[in-house]
Design a protein around this motif. Structure first.
Motif, PDB file in Angstrom:
ATOM      1  N   LEU A  69       0.837  -1.201   0.000  1.00 19.29           N
ATOM      2  CA  LEU A  69       0.000   0.000   0.000  1.00 19.29           C
ATOM      3  C   LEU A  69       0.871   1.249   0.000  1.00 19.29           C
ATOM      4  O   LEU A  69       1.767   1.394   0.819  1.00 19.29           O
ATOM      5  N   HIS A  72      -3.963   6.062  -0.050  1.00 20.74           N
ATOM      6  CA  HIS A  72      -5.377   5.843  -0.322  1.00 20.74           C
ATOM      7  C   HIS A  72      -6.048   7.177  -0.609  1.00 20.74           C
ATOM      8  O   HIS A  72      -5.589   8.225  -0.176  1.00 20.74           O
ATOM      9  N   GLU A  73      -7.112   7.105  -1.393  1.00 20.18           N
ATOM     10  CA  GLU A  73      -7.902   8.282  -1.745  1.00 20.18           C
ATOM     11  C   GLU A  73      -9.304   8.088  -1.192  1.00 20.18           C
ATOM     12  O   GLU A  73      -9.843   6.987  -1.216  1.00 20.18           O
ATOM     13  N   TYR A  74      -9.873   9.172  -0.749  1.00 24.01           N
ATOM     14  CA  TYR A  74     -11.240   9.139  -0.232  1.00 24.01           C
ATOM     15  C   TYR A  74     -12.064  10.093  -1.087  1.00 24.01           C
ATOM     16  O   TYR A  74     -11.650  11.220  -1.343  1.00 24.01           O
ATOM     17  N   ILE A  88     -13.408   4.591  -0.983  1.00 23.68           N
ATOM     18  CA  ILE A  88     -11.984   4.651  -0.671  1.00 23.68           C
ATOM     19  C   ILE A  88     -11.249   3.811  -1.705  1.00 23.68           C
ATOM     20  O   ILE A  88     -11.599   2.664  -1.945  1.00 23.68           O
ATOM     21  N   ARG A  89     -10.238   4.418  -2.312  1.00 30.56           N
ATOM     22  CA  ARG A  89      -9.425   3.723  -3.308  1.00 30.56           C
ATOM     23  C   ARG A  89      -8.044   3.496  -2.703  1.00 30.56           C
ATOM     24  O   ARG A  89      -7.364   4.440  -2.317  1.00 30.56           O
ATOM     25  N   LEU A  90      -7.652   2.235  -2.587  1.00 32.45           N
ATOM     26  CA  LEU A  90      -6.337   1.864  -2.058  1.00 32.45           C
ATOM     27  C   LEU A  90      -5.360   1.790  -3.219  1.00 32.45           C
ATOM     28  O   LEU A  90      -5.613   1.106  -4.204  1.00 32.45           O
ATOM     29  N   PHE A 101      -4.792  -0.903  -7.745  1.00 32.60           N
ATOM     30  CA  PHE A 101      -5.703  -0.310  -6.779  1.00 32.60           C
ATOM     31  C   PHE A 101      -6.881  -1.243  -6.511  1.00 32.60           C
ATOM     32  O   PHE A 101      -7.161  -2.146  -7.283  1.00 32.60           O
ATOM     33  N   GLU A 103     -10.940  -0.498  -5.133  1.00 32.81           N
ATOM     34  CA  GLU A 103     -11.924   0.476  -4.677  1.00 32.81           C
ATOM     35  C   GLU A 103     -12.873  -0.185  -3.695  1.00 32.81           C
ATOM     36  O   GLU A 103     -13.433  -1.235  -3.983  1.00 32.81           O
ATOM     37  N   ARG A 114     -11.687   4.154   6.844  1.00 31.36           N
ATOM     38  CA  ARG A 114     -10.460   4.920   6.604  1.00 31.36           C
ATOM     39  C   ARG A 114      -9.531   4.869   7.830  1.00 31.36           C
ATOM     40  O   ARG A 114      -8.321   4.682   7.700  1.00 31.36           O
ATOM     41  N   ILE A 117      -7.965   1.420   7.959  1.00 29.94           N
ATOM     42  CA  ILE A 117      -6.904   1.293   6.959  1.00 29.94           C
ATOM     43  C   ILE A 117      -5.632   1.963   7.464  1.00 29.94           C
ATOM     44  O   ILE A 117      -4.538   1.409   7.362  1.00 29.94           O
TER      45      ILE A 117
END
Length: 126
Positions: A69, A72-74, A88-90, A101, A103, A114, A117
């Motif tokens: 990892l 991440h995006e939220y 949430i995209r890892l 990634f 999702e 989140r 994670i």
């Protein structure tokens, strides 16, 4: 509806048929998306993040080891915000076709996920 506004009864019938077909296709796509989301399972373990779903005869599974990892995006659209959902995209160092990634889409409590994670990824680095 007045057929003369569209250009005649025959053209009005064609337009109405096309609209009905588009509505049916859109509705079918939405129902399939809802079914996939309902049958998707997200798992956060101490060693990996996992997403799996099965739909009829198709099963898809994807896993990212925690050590891979990179971030991440939220994201949360307007409708998601109103309903309390989020995505949430890892992210890893790979591309979309490789590890890339995962999702976690339309999560019910995205802030809690989140935080989990972050906890798992922080503990792995220590």
């Amino acid at each position: 509806m007045a057929p003369e506004l569209i250009g005649g009864e025959e053209l009005a019938t064609i337009v109405m048929s096309a609209v009905a077909i588009l509505v049916a296709i859109s509705t079918l796509r939405l129902l399939i998306k809802i079914l996939v989301l309902a049958r998707t399972q997200y798992t956060i373990r101490d060693d990996a993040f996992h997403r799996e779903y099965d739909l009829l005869y198709r099963t898809q599974s994807r896993e990212i080891p925690v050590r891979k990892l990179r971030g991440h995006e939220y994201s949360q659209g307007r409708i998601q915000a109103l309903l309390g959902f989020g995505t949430i995209r890892l992210l890893t160092a790979g591309t979309n076709r490789s590890l890339g990634f995962i999702e976690f889409e339309h999560l019910n409590d995205p802030e809690r996920v989140r935080a989990e994670i972050r906890r798992v990824s922080t503990e792995t680095r220590e």
